[in-house]
Design a protein around this motif. Structure first.
Motif, PDB file in Angstrom:
ATOM      1  N   ILE A 113       0.837  -1.209   0.000  1.00 38.08           N
ATOM      2  CA  ILE A 113       0.000   0.000   0.000  1.00 38.08           C
ATOM      3  C   ILE A 113       0.867   1.252   0.000  1.00 38.08           C
ATOM      4  N   SER A 114       1.983   1.204   0.725  1.00 30.92           N
ATOM      5  CA  SER A 114       2.875   2.371   0.779  1.00 30.92           C
ATOM      6  C   SER A 114       3.497   2.658  -0.585  1.00 30.92           C
ATOM      7  N   LEU A 115       3.700   1.615  -1.392  1.00 29.05           N
ATOM      8  CA  LEU A 115       4.241   1.830  -2.742  1.00 29.05           C
ATOM      9  C   LEU A 115       3.288   2.687  -3.569  1.00 29.05           C
ATOM     10  N   SER A 116       1.995   2.372  -3.512  1.00 31.96           N
ATOM     11  CA  SER A 116       1.006   3.167  -4.250  1.00 31.96           C
ATOM     12  C   SER A 116       0.901   4.574  -3.675  1.00 31.96           C
ATOM     13  N   TYR A 117       1.047   4.678  -2.353  1.00 34.54           N
ATOM     14  CA  TYR A 117       1.001   6.000  -1.718  1.00 34.54           C
ATOM     15  C   TYR A 117       2.159   6.868  -2.199  1.00 34.54           C
ATOM     16  N   ARG A 118       3.341   6.272  -2.277  1.00 32.81           N
ATOM     17  CA  ARG A 118       4.514   7.045  -2.726  1.00 32.81           C
ATOM     18  C   ARG A 118       4.433   7.404  -4.201  1.00 32.81           C
ATOM     19  N   MET A 119       3.560   6.720  -4.935  1.00 30.92           N
ATOM     20  CA  MET A 119       3.377   7.049  -6.350  1.00 30.92           C
ATOM     21  C   MET A 119       2.238   8.040  -6.563  1.00 30.92           C
ATOM     22  N   GLY A 120       1.769   8.650  -5.455  1.00 27.87           N
ATOM     23  CA  GLY A 120       0.871   9.786  -5.589  1.00 27.87           C
ATOM     24  C   GLY A 120      -0.584   9.578  -5.243  1.00 27.87           C
ATOM     25  N   HIS A 121      -0.979   8.403  -4.800  1.00 23.23           N
ATOM     26  CA  HIS A 121      -2.391   8.178  -4.493  1.00 23.23           C
ATOM     27  C   HIS A 121      -2.743   8.667  -3.090  1.00 23.23           C
ATOM     28  N   THR A 122      -3.929   9.217  -2.966  1.00 21.43           N
ATOM     29  CA  THR A 122      -4.392   9.760  -1.691  1.00 21.43           C
ATOM     30  C   THR A 122      -4.896   8.630  -0.789  1.00 21.43           C
ATOM     31  N   PRO A 123      -4.995   8.877   0.520  1.00 23.01           N
ATOM     32  CA  PRO A 123      -5.528   7.860   1.437  1.00 23.01           C
ATOM     33  C   PRO A 123      -6.915   7.356   1.035  1.00 23.01           C
ATOM     34  N   SER A 124      -7.777   8.251   0.548  1.00 19.49           N
ATOM     35  CA  SER A 124      -9.121   7.813   0.150  1.00 19.49           C
ATOM     36  C   SER A 124      -9.055   6.901  -1.069  1.00 19.49           C
ATOM     37  N   GLU A 125      -8.189   7.228  -2.014  1.00 20.32           N
ATOM     38  CA  GLU A 125      -8.022   6.356  -3.176  1.00 20.32           C
ATOM     39  C   GLU A 125      -7.457   5.006  -2.765  1.00 20.32           C
ATOM     40  N   LEU A 126      -6.489   5.026  -1.861  1.00 18.40           N
ATOM     41  CA  LEU A 126      -5.896   3.778  -1.386  1.00 18.40           C
ATOM     42  C   LEU A 126      -6.946   2.912  -0.682  1.00 18.40           C
ATOM     43  N   SER A 127      -7.808   3.541   0.096  1.00 20.44           N
ATOM     44  CA  SER A 127      -8.858   2.800   0.804  1.00 20.44           C
ATOM     45  C   SER A 127      -9.773   2.075  -0.177  1.00 20.44           C
ATOM     46  N   LEU A 128     -10.148   2.777  -1.239  1.00 20.99           N
ATOM     47  CA  LEU A 128     -11.017   2.169  -2.248  1.00 20.99           C
ATOM     48  C   LEU A 128     -10.322   0.990  -2.932  1.00 20.99           C
ATOM     49  N   MET A 129      -9.038   1.151  -3.238  1.00 21.25           N
ATOM     50  CA  MET A 129      -8.301   0.076  -3.904  1.00 21.25           C
ATOM     51  C   MET A 129      -8.158  -1.145  -2.995  1.00 21.25           C
ATOM     52  N   VAL A 130      -7.897  -0.891  -1.724  1.00 21.13           N
ATOM     53  CA  VAL A 130      -7.757  -1.997  -0.777  1.00 21.13           C
ATOM     54  C   VAL A 130      -9.086  -2.728  -0.611  1.00 21.13           C
ATOM     55  N   VAL A 131     -10.167  -1.993  -0.471  1.00 26.28           N
ATOM     56  CA  VAL A 131     -11.483  -2.609  -0.335  1.00 26.28           C
ATOM     57  C   VAL A 131     -11.825  -3.419  -1.581  1.00 26.28           C
ATOM     58  N   PHE A 132     -11.484  -2.881  -2.756  1.00 28.19           N
ATOM     59  CA  PHE A 132     -11.750  -3.615  -3.993  1.00 28.19           C
ATOM     60  C   PHE A 132     -10.903  -4.891  -4.046  1.00 28.19           C
ATOM     61  N   GLY A 133      -9.650  -4.804  -3.589  1.00 28.84           N
ATOM     62  CA  GLY A 133      -8.788  -5.982  -3.549  1.00 28.84           C
ATOM     63  C   GLY A 133      -9.354  -7.062  -2.639  1.00 28.84           C
ATOM     64  N   ILE A 134      -9.900  -6.659  -1.490  1.00 30.29           N
ATOM     65  CA  ILE A 134     -10.527  -7.616  -0.576  1.00 30.29           C
ATOM     66  C   ILE A 134     -11.749  -8.248  -1.238  1.00 30.29           C
TER      67      ILE A 134
END
Length: 238
Positions: free
Chosen positions: A70-91
């Motif tokens: 998740i930190s890799l995507s964060y360092r590539m510019g994604h916001t916490p809200s975007e990361l949350s959506l991606m993680v939920v979709f992955g689950i």
């Protein structure tokens, strides 16, 4: 049990015995032995060690990896809200993968020597010895190997910056699955939701083994019509 002149000796390593059962393997493997004492799989202590995993090893090993992805995507510019959506979709994707693998791979019908042997290693051992606590979760070495094709599959549909978070979400879903699976066999839930989930899963083992393929959720069983019919049998404490 005797099949084709062969007797399975439960006091000897089982993996290279079960293939000799042939067509009788399916009946044998779905007659559970309810004991917390797990059988020996291999003569080799090394290979035997690799088949045994304590449940707590799964979150200990894989949650740091989830955070790193998740930190890799964060360092590539994604916001916490975007990361949350991606993680939920992955689950969410994991829950479908969990159901699909359990229904179509783990419950595939086999009768050949190597088919029976591989099936026993993948899932048959769990149905034969459902209370073996050290073989309820997936060995970390095998998970590490499977991460590579999973990563490459996600790359086909995602961008370089979203792939890590999506894989992290899928991996988090897997951790939730393995920990939940162990709890459903060995935990004593007090809440109604957890008790229903335990009853639903134990029904798959001890009542109707051709239905109820979800572990963390009954969603896909309900969607695809494989949810087991209601039972008045209460969950037994184990």
């Amino acid at each position: 049990m005797v099949a084709h002149g062969f007797t399975v000796n439960l006091n000897k390593p089982l993996v290279f015995q079960v293939g000799h059962l042939g067509e009788d393997y399916q009946e044998w493997v779905h007659q559970p032995i309810v004991s917390k004492e797990g059988p020996r799989f291999f003569e080799s202590d090394f290979w035997e060690f690799l088949t045994r995993t304590a449940w707590w090893a799964i979150p200990t090993i894989w949650l740091p990896v989830v955070c790193w992805f998740i930190s890799l995507s964060y360092r590539m510019g994604h916001t916490p809200s975007e990361l949350s959506l991606m993680v939920v979709f992955g689950i969410f994707v994991w829950t479908l993968l969990e159901y699909t693998l359990h229904r179509f791979l783990f419950h595939i019908k086999t009768s050949s020597y190597w088919g029976n042997t591989i099936h026993y290693l993948l899932h048959g051992c769990h149905h034969k010895h459902p209370m073996d606590s050290l073989r309820l979760v997936f060995p970390p070495a095998a998970t590490a190997i499977l991460l590579f094709p999973f990563w490459n599959l996600i790359k086909l549909f995602a961008t370089p910056s979203t792939t890590p978070a999506l894989v992290g979400g899928g991996l988090l879903g897997y951790v939730m699955y393995d920990v939940t699976h162990h709890y459903l066999h060995h935990g004593q839930p007090s809440g109604q939701m957890a008790r229903n989930l335990k009853k639903y899963h134990l029904s798959h083992h001890f009542r109707i083994q051709t239905l109820g393929f979800g572990i963390t959720s009954s969603l896909w069983d309900r969607v695809f019509g494989t949810f087991p019919p209601p039972s008045k049998v209460a969950v037994k404490k184990r």
